[in-house]
Design an enzyme around this catalytic site. Structure first.
Site, short mmCIF file in Angstrom:
data_model
loop_
_atom_site.label_atom_id
_atom_site.label_comp_id
_atom_site.label_asym_id
_atom_site.label_seq_id
_atom_site.Cartn_x
_atom_site.Cartn_y
_atom_site.Cartn_z
CD GLN A 331 -1.32 0.02 3.68
OE1 GLN A 331 -2.04 -0.98 3.76
NE2 GLN A 331 -1.40 1.00 4.56
N GLY A 358 11.58 21.19 17.85
CA GLY A 358 11.69 20.58 19.17
C GLY A 358 13.08 20.81 19.75
CD1 TRP A 359 16.85 19.27 23.88
CD2 TRP A 359 16.10 21.25 24.60
NE1 TRP A 359 17.81 19.80 24.69
CE2 TRP A 359 17.38 21.02 25.16
CE3 TRP A 359 15.42 22.43 24.93
CZ2 TRP A 359 18.01 21.93 26.01
CZ3 TRP A 359 16.05 23.33 25.78
CH2 TRP A 359 17.32 23.08 26.31
CD GLU A 400 11.80 23.51 22.78
OE1 GLU A 400 12.59 23.20 23.70
OE2 GLU A 400 10.84 22.82 22.46
CE1 TYR A 401 12.50 27.75 24.76
CE2 TYR A 401 14.79 27.25 25.24
CZ TYR A 401 13.44 27.04 25.45
OH TYR A 401 13.05 26.10 26.36
CG MET A 466 6.38 25.03 25.02
SD MET A 466 7.87 24.32 24.29
CE MET A 466 8.82 25.79 23.94
CB THR A 467 2.82 27.43 30.93
OG1 THR A 467 1.75 26.67 30.34
CG2 THR A 467 2.78 28.83 30.36
CE1 TYR A 468 6.25 21.86 27.98
CE2 TYR A 468 3.88 22.26 28.05
CZ TYR A 468 5.03 22.00 27.34
OH TYR A 468 4.97 21.88 25.97
CD1 TRP A 606 5.86 16.31 26.67
CD2 TRP A 606 5.77 17.04 24.57
NE1 TRP A 606 6.82 15.63 25.97
CE2 TRP A 606 6.79 16.07 24.67
CE3 TRP A 606 5.53 17.63 23.33
CZ2 TRP A 606 7.58 15.69 23.59
CZ3 TRP A 606 6.31 17.25 22.25
CH2 TRP A 606 7.32 16.30 22.39
#
Length: 626
Positions: A331, A358-359, A400-401, A466-468, A606
Site C-alpha cells: 500500500q 523541538g529541543w 527552542e529558542y 510552554m508553561t511547564y 505534552w
C-alpha cells in the site's frame, strides 16, 4: 537554567527492533548486480519481433515513483527468456526492483527475467516492477534486441504536470474539480484523478465531479496526465476540499470553540508502544480538537522527515490499526501518517499539524532564518506531499529558542522568528493552520524579551506557550519546586518562572489572548534524597523514572506517588525520599478556569502517552474548557 530541558525532547528508542521495509516478497530476486556479473549471459532465445514491452508509471510521489514493464508474447511460439533495455535521463534511476534482475551501466538499464518467469506463452504477458528516483521517463527501449512497440516509444517524453486543480460546486457529498491541461510531444490521452493519493477516476477532459463523499470531511485532490504511450507524468499540486454539512466543526462542542490540542510523538510507537489507535480507545479523540505530530527535522535550512519508518513505513497489524484493518506490503502509505488518516475518517473534525523542530532539532532554525522563503517552500513541499497531503491541516514551528539558548544558542536576531512565520503564512495561505510553540520565560531580560513574538504572531493562528518545565532535577540539589506553577509563590526559585507572568508578558506585547494556549504537562518532575514535604527542600539528585531520571508519566505517578499537597495551582507529592510535582485532574480544572478567565484560546498538552488508558487528563482539559 534551561526551562524546557533536553529531557522533554528526549527521543526514546528503547527496544525498537526497527526493520527496513521492502517491496519484495520472500525469495524475490531484486538485487542489483555489477555489470561484470552480466558477462556471459545467454542472448535472447527468441526473435525480437515476437515480443513487445510496455512501460507504465503506476504512481508518483514527487521524490520518487513506481514503474512497471510488461512483456507480451506476440508470436506463435513460447518465449524462453526476455530482456528489456532502456535509457533513463541523468538523475533518474532504479532503486529497487522485483520479479526481474536489473542492472545498469551509466544511464543505460537492463532488466532480465528471473528463473521462474522467463517462459511466456503465445499471447500471454508477464510484468515486473521497480521503485525509482527522479522524474525522468525511459527512452530507447528494446525488448530482446528490437524496438519496444508495445507503448514506450524510444525518445517519447512523459507528459508535464497538469495545473493544480480548483474546486467548485462543493456540497455535502460532491465537488467539481477543474485543471489546466498538461502538455506532451505526442498528445495527452487522459488524466488520472487522485483523492488522498488514490486514483478515483480516469477522464479525458480537464474536469471531473467526484460524488459519494461524506459530509463535513476533508479531502485532498491531485491530477496526473497520461500520454498516448500510457506514460504518466508528475502529479499536480494538491487542492484541499472540505465538504459541507456534517454538524459541528468542533470535535467536542462543549469546549465552546476553545482549542484542546495534544502532541503525538513519532518515537512513542517504539518503547512506549503508544499508537494513534490509543487516542481512540482512551476516549481522547472524541475530546480533542487538534493534534501536533512531533517532530519533523529542520536541517540544511529546510524541513525534513524526522523518522521515516515511524512516520509512513511501519506496517500495522489489524489489532493495532485504528479501523481494525491490517496494512498490506504494497500500500502507498503506512505508519502513523496512515493511522492519522484513519483517525480523521472516524473523527472528521480533528485537525492535524506537523510540528518541526523541538529541543533536539531547533538548531536548524538559524540556517532556515537566512532564507525564510526557501525554508517555507521546503516545508510546504513536505507537508503537502501527495502521499499524505490530506493528513495534515497545517504546520507548527517549535523553535527552542530564537535569538536565545536552548540545546544550542541562536544569534539570528529578534526579527528571525517573524521572518520565518511570515514566509510560512505566505506559502501555506489562509486555508492552512500555522502555529508555533514558544518559551514561557517571563524573567527580566529572559527569552520572551529576546524575540519579537508580537510581530511573529501576526502570521500565526496561535502560540503554544510552554508553561511547564520551569524547574526540575537538572538542579540536582534542588530546591524542590513545581515544574508547572500557575502563579508565583513565596520561595519560588526564579522570578518570572510561572504561567501567569508569561501570559501577562505576552499579552503586554500586544498578542491577543485568543492566540495564546496554556500548556499542561502530562508528566511529573522529581528529586530524590528529599526529607521536606513542602517545596523548597534540598535533594541529592534526580528521582528514578521509567525512561529517564527526574521525569515520570502521570499515569505512573498517580498511584506510585499520590499527591500530598498543592502549591501555585499545581500538585506535589512526597513519598519516601522522592519529591514530585505534576498536574492532576483537579489542578487542571483550576487552570482551565483561569485560562477561560484570561480569554485564552484554549490549552495544549505534552503529550498523549503520559495520560491514563481512559484519558482522564484529556477529559479534565475538555471539561474545564466548557
Amino acid at each position: 537554567m534551561n526551562m524546557e530541558t533536553p529531557q522533554r525532547r528526549a527521543r526514546f528508542r528503547i527496544g525498537t527492533g526497527r526493520a527496513t521495509r521492502s517491496r519484495a516478497v520472500a525469495g524475490l530476486t531484486a538485487l542489483f548486480l555489477p555489470l561484470a556479473a552480466m558477462v556471459g549471459l545467454a542472448s535472447p532465445a527468441e526473435a525480437a519481433t515476437s515480443a513487445t514491452a510496455t512501460y507504465l508509471k503506476k504512481s508518483d510521489w514527487g521524490t520518487g515513483f513506481e514503474g512497471q514493464w510488461t512483456v507480451k508474447n506476440t508470436g506463435t511460439t513460447a518465449l524462453s527468456s526476455w530482456t528489456i533495455e532502456w535509457d533513463f535521463p541523468s538523475g533518474t534511476a532504479v532503486s529497487s526492483a522485483w520479479d526481474a534482475t536489473v542492472t545498469s551501466s551509466g544511464t543505460h538499464w537492463t532488466a532480465k527475467n528471473v528463473s521462474w518467469n522467463g517462459t511466456v506463452a503465445p499471447g500471454a504477458s508477464i510484468s515486473f516492477g521497480f521503485n525509482g528516483t527522479g522524474s525522468g521517463s525511459p527512452s530507447g527501449c528494446t525488448v530482446n534486441g528490437a524496438s519496444c512497440d508495445g507503448g514506450s516509444v524510444p525518445g517519447d517524453a512523459a507528459p508535464s504536470a497538469p495545473g493544480t486543480p480548483t474546486a467548485s460546486d462543493i456540497t455535502d457529498t460532491s465537488v467539481k474539480l477543474s485543471w489546466t491541461a498538461a502538455t506532451d510531444d505526442n498528445g495527452i490521452k487522459n488524466y488520472d484523478v487522485l483523492r488522498d493519493g488514490v486514483v478515483v477516476s480516469t477522464v479525458t477532459s480537464t474536469s471531473y465531479t467526484n460524488t459519494g463523499l461524506t459530509a463535513g470531511t476533508d479531502y485532498s485532490y491531485t491530477v496526473q496526465a497520461r500520454d498516448t504511450a500510457d506514460q504518466t507524468g508528475p502529479v499536480s499540486g494538491a487542492v484541499k476540499v472540505h465538504t459541507t454539512g456534517g454538524g459541528s466543526t468542533d470535535p467536542d462542542p462543549g469546549t465552546s470553540g476553545k482549542v484542546n490540542l495534544g502532541y503525538f510523538t513519532d518515537w512513542g510507537v517504539y518503547g512506549r508502544n503508544y499508537h494513534v489507535k490509543n487516542l481512540d480507545t482512551s476516549g481522547s479523540a472524541a475530546k480533542i480538537t487538534h493534534i501536533n505530530y512531533a517532530f519533523g527535522n529542520v536541517t540544511g535550512g529546510k524541513c525534513a522527515i524526522g523518522d521515516a519508518y515511524a512516520d509512513y513505513d511501519m506496517a500495522y497489524t489489524a489489532d493495532k490499526s485504528v479501523d481494525g484493518v491490517a496494512d498490506t506490503w504494497d500500500q502507498p502509505l503506512r505508519g502513523s501518517f496512515n493511522q492519522l488518516r484513519k483517525l480523521k475518517a472516524k473523527y472528521p473534525n480533528i485537525k492535524v499539524l506537523w510540528s518541526f523542530g523541538g529541543w533536539t532539532w531547533s538548531g536548524g532554525f538559524g540556517e532556515a532564518a537566512k532564507n525564510p522563503t526557501a525554508f517555507a517552500q521546503s516545508c510546504y513541499d513536505l507537508v503537502e506531499d501527495p502521499r499524505w497531503a490530506d493528513v495534515f491541516d497545517g504546520i507548527d514551528i517549535d523553535w527552542e529558542y530564537p535569538n536565545a539558548c536552548g540545546l544550542t544558542c541562536d544569534t539570528s536576531g529578534p526579527a528571525a522568528l517573524k521572518g520565518i512565520t511570515s514566509a510560512l503564512r505566505a506559502k501555506f495561505g489562509s486555508n492552512n493552520l500555522v502555529t508555533a510553540a514558544i518559551t514561557a520565560d517571563a524573567s527580566s531580560g529572559g527569552k520572551i524579551d529576546a524575540t519579537d513574538y508580537a510581530g511573529a504572531a501576526q502570521s500565526l493562528d496561535w502560540y503554544n506557550v510552554m508553561t511547564y518545565d520551569f524547574f526540575g532535577a537538572w538542579e540536582a540539589k534542588g530546591p524542590t519546586a513545581p515544574h508547572s506553577p500557575l502563579t508565583s509563590y513565596d520561595g519560588i526559585p526564579q522570578a518570572g518562572f510561572n504561567s501567569a507572568e508569561a501570559i501577562a508578558k505576552l499579552k503586554a506585547q500586544g498578542i491577543p489572548s485568543s492566540k495564546l494556549l496554556l500548556g499542561i504537562g502530562f508528566y511529573g518532575r522529581g528529586w530524590t534524597g528529599v526529607t521536606q514535604d513542602a517545596p523548597g527542600g534540598t535533594a541529592t539528585g534526580a528521582a528514578s523514572g521509567t525512561y529517564e531520571a527526574g521525569i515520570e508519566d502521570y499515569k505512573v505517578l498517580k498511584t506510585s506517588c499520590p499527591a500530598t499537597g498543592t502549591v501555585a495551582g499545581t500538585a506535589y507529592a512526597h513519598c519516601g525520599t522522592n519529591w514530585w510535582s505534576y498536574d492532576t485532574p483537579a489542578t487542571i480544572a483550576s487552570k482551565m478556569t483561569w485560562a477561560k478567565g484570561q480569554g485564552l484560546g484554549g490549552a495544549f498538552f505534552w503529550e498523549f502517552s503520559g495520560d491514563t488508558t481512559n484519558g482522564e487528563l484529556v477529559s479534565a482539559i475538555s471539561n474545564g474548557l466548557k
